[in-house]
Design a protein around this motif. Structure first.
Motif, PDB file in Angstrom:
ATOM      1  N   THR A   1      -1.396  -3.762   4.883  1.00  0.00           N
ATOM      2  CA  THR A   1      -2.255  -2.943   5.737  1.00  0.00           C
ATOM      3  C   THR A   1      -2.778  -3.710   6.948  1.00  0.00           C
ATOM      4  N   GLY A   2      -2.546  -5.041   6.965  1.00  0.00           N
ATOM      5  CA  GLY A   2      -3.112  -5.871   8.019  1.00  0.00           C
ATOM      6  C   GLY A   2      -4.505  -6.376   7.706  1.00  0.00           C
ATOM      7  N   ALA A   3      -4.933  -6.269   6.438  1.00  0.00           N
ATOM      8  CA  ALA A   3      -6.310  -6.621   6.069  1.00  0.00           C
ATOM      9  C   ALA A   3      -6.646  -8.069   6.394  1.00  0.00           C
ATOM     10  N   LEU A   4      -5.769  -9.002   6.032  1.00  0.00           N
ATOM     11  CA  LEU A   4      -6.046 -10.418   6.287  1.00  0.00           C
ATOM     12  C   LEU A   4      -5.936 -10.744   7.773  1.00  0.00           C
ATOM     13  N   ALA A   5      -4.964 -10.141   8.427  1.00  0.00           N
ATOM     14  CA  ALA A   5      -4.827 -10.346   9.868  1.00  0.00           C
ATOM     15  C   ALA A   5      -6.070  -9.853  10.595  1.00  0.00           C
ATOM     16  N   LEU A   6      -6.564  -8.703  10.181  1.00  0.00           N
ATOM     17  CA  LEU A   6      -7.757  -8.144  10.820  1.00  0.00           C
ATOM     18  C   LEU A   6      -8.991  -8.985  10.507  1.00  0.00           C
ATOM     19  N   THR A   7      -9.049  -9.556   9.307  1.00  0.00           N
ATOM     20  CA  THR A   7     -10.143 -10.475   8.980  1.00  0.00           C
ATOM     21  C   THR A   7     -10.149 -11.652   9.941  1.00  0.00           C
ATOM     22  N   GLY A   8      -8.967 -12.193  10.207  1.00  0.00           N
ATOM     23  CA  GLY A   8      -8.863 -13.291  11.166  1.00  0.00           C
ATOM     24  C   GLY A   8      -9.292 -12.889  12.556  1.00  0.00           C
TER      25      GLY A   8
ATOM     26  N   GLY B   1       2.988   3.870  -0.394  1.00  0.00           N
ATOM     27  CA  GLY B   1       4.037   2.883  -0.219  1.00  0.00           C
ATOM     28  C   GLY B   1       3.580   1.585   0.402  1.00  0.00           C
ATOM     29  N   VAL B   2       2.304   1.513   0.808  1.00  0.00           N
ATOM     30  CA  VAL B   2       1.745   0.290   1.396  1.00  0.00           C
ATOM     31  C   VAL B   2       0.746  -0.303   0.402  1.00  0.00           C
ATOM     32  N   TYR B   3       0.837  -1.613   0.188  1.00  0.00           N
ATOM     33  CA  TYR B   3      -0.042  -2.273  -0.780  1.00  0.00           C
ATOM     34  C   TYR B   3      -1.483  -2.192  -0.315  1.00  0.00           C
ATOM     35  N   LYS B   4      -2.333  -1.652  -1.169  1.00  0.00           N
ATOM     36  CA  LYS B   4      -3.751  -1.516  -0.847  1.00  0.00           C
ATOM     37  C   LYS B   4      -4.477  -2.833  -1.103  1.00  0.00           C
ATOM     38  N   ALA B   5      -5.338  -3.234  -0.171  1.00  0.00           N
ATOM     39  CA  ALA B   5      -6.112  -4.459  -0.351  1.00  0.00           C
ATOM     40  C   ALA B   5      -6.917  -4.381  -1.644  1.00  0.00           C
ATOM     41  N   GLN B   6      -6.745  -5.416  -2.495  1.00  0.00           N
ATOM     42  CA  GLN B   6      -7.413  -5.446  -3.782  1.00  0.00           C
ATOM     43  C   GLN B   6      -8.119  -6.780  -3.961  1.00  0.00           C
ATOM     44  N   SER B   7      -8.393  -7.139  -5.224  1.00  0.00           N
ATOM     45  CA  SER B   7      -9.188  -8.336  -5.509  1.00  0.00           C
ATOM     46  C   SER B   7      -8.579  -9.595  -4.908  1.00  0.00           C
TER      47      SER B   7
ATOM     48  N   ARG C   1       8.217   0.629  -4.096  1.00  0.00           N
ATOM     49  CA  ARG C   1       6.863   0.078  -4.129  1.00  0.00           C
ATOM     50  C   ARG C   1       6.837  -1.314  -4.752  1.00  0.00           C
ATOM     51  N   GLY C   2       7.805  -1.593  -5.635  1.00  0.00           N
ATOM     52  CA  GLY C   2       7.832  -2.879  -6.311  1.00  0.00           C
ATOM     53  C   GLY C   2       7.987  -4.068  -5.392  1.00  0.00           C
ATOM     54  N   ARG C   3       8.419  -3.836  -4.146  1.00  0.00           N
ATOM     55  CA  ARG C   3       8.566  -4.968  -3.221  1.00  0.00           C
ATOM     56  C   ARG C   3       7.217  -5.622  -2.925  1.00  0.00           C
ATOM     57  N   SER C   4       6.119  -4.895  -3.196  1.00  0.00           N
ATOM     58  CA  SER C   4       4.783  -5.434  -2.927  1.00  0.00           C
ATOM     59  C   SER C   4       4.319  -6.400  -4.009  1.00  0.00           C
ATOM     60  N   TRP C   5       4.995  -6.411  -5.174  1.00  0.00           N
ATOM     61  CA  TRP C   5       4.529  -7.299  -6.248  1.00  0.00           C
ATOM     62  C   TRP C   5       5.640  -8.014  -7.012  1.00  0.00           C
ATOM     63  N   ASP C   6       6.854  -7.475  -7.093  1.00  0.00           N
ATOM     64  CA  ASP C   6       7.915  -8.133  -7.857  1.00  0.00           C
ATOM     65  C   ASP C   6       8.322  -9.449  -7.213  1.00  0.00           C
ATOM     66  N   ALA C   7       8.399 -10.510  -8.045  1.00  0.00           N
ATOM     67  CA  ALA C   7       8.673 -11.844  -7.484  1.00  0.00           C
ATOM     68  C   ALA C   7       9.564 -12.695  -8.387  1.00  0.00           C
TER      69      ALA C   7
END
Length: 215
Positions: free
Chosen positions: A39-46, A8-14, A116-122
């Motif tokens: 997942t906090g991937a970008l926040a953790l990168t910062g 249910g959490v968007y996995k960091a991808q390309s 799950r669509g909330r991670s990509w539907d726009a």
């Protein structure tokens, strides 16, 4: 970088990885805001790049919990808020705002909240969240602050630049990558063709990183 990513959490991808490279260059010494953190991937990168502080926001309770766990795993401090984009940080300004928002065009303008669509539907143009991020950025950026966005070229990078210019920001595309359609884009190929957003038979997606600054 090891990240917990429960169902249910968007996995960091390309797209996340493409944006992360730019975040790592600009985060040092800045107050960083990650919108739609997942997942906090970008926040953790910062944080790992030496940010002065890191704040992460997501509408999903599961994503908020996941980000907190990932920062604990990496022994980094973070403020995580559940809420809609800038709402939890009203009145605050940041040196760097980053976002990998939902940007896949969908059949309807009604966006999912609990699937799950909330991670990509726009929405039909893929810009339902992008435009809100662009419009709200100026009042949350410090005087020398920067906004970093990643999205698919099917959403129209030129529209993003125009939207940011209308908001008083100077913007440009600073990175691009072409990748094969992932599962969601493949499942929407006929919709995208009917909408004129891709050519018939197209199977490669261009990702763009947009950088915007005041002035």
């Amino acid at each position: 970088m090891i990240l917990l990513c429960p169902p249910g959490v968007y996995k960091a991808q390309s797209d996340t990885h493409l944006l992360a490279g730019r975040v790592a260059q600009l985060a040092h010494g800045r107050h960083v805001l990650d919108l739609g953190t997942g997942t906090g991937a970008l926040a953790l990168t910062g944080a790992r790049a030496g940010a002065q502080s890191v704040t992460a926001v997501d509408l999903s309770r599961r994503c908020v919990a996941t980000t907190r766990l990932n920062f604990l795993l990496h022994r980094r401090p973070v403020r995580v808020h559940r809420g809609d984009l800038y709402e939890p940080v009203r009145g605050r300004r940041f040196g760097l705002i980053v976002a990998n928002p939902p940007y896949v065009p969908s059949e309807t303008s009604v966006l999912p909240r609990h699937t799950r669509g909330r991670s990509w539907d726009a929405g039909p143009t893929g810009r339902a969240i992008l435009d809100r991020i662009c419009d709200g950025a100026p009042e949350h950026l410090e005087d020398d602050g920067t906004l970093l966005l990643v999205h698919s070229a099917v959403c129209g990078p030129e529209r993003t630049l125009e939207r940011l210019a209308a908001a008083g920001l100077s913007a440009e595309v600073v990175d691009r990558a072409r990748i094969p359609f992932g599962p969601v884009m493949r499942s929407r190929a006929q919709l995208l063709e009917r909408s004129g957003l891709i050519e018939p038979g197209e199977h490669l997606e261009e990702l763009v990183v947009v950088e915007a600054r005041r002035g």
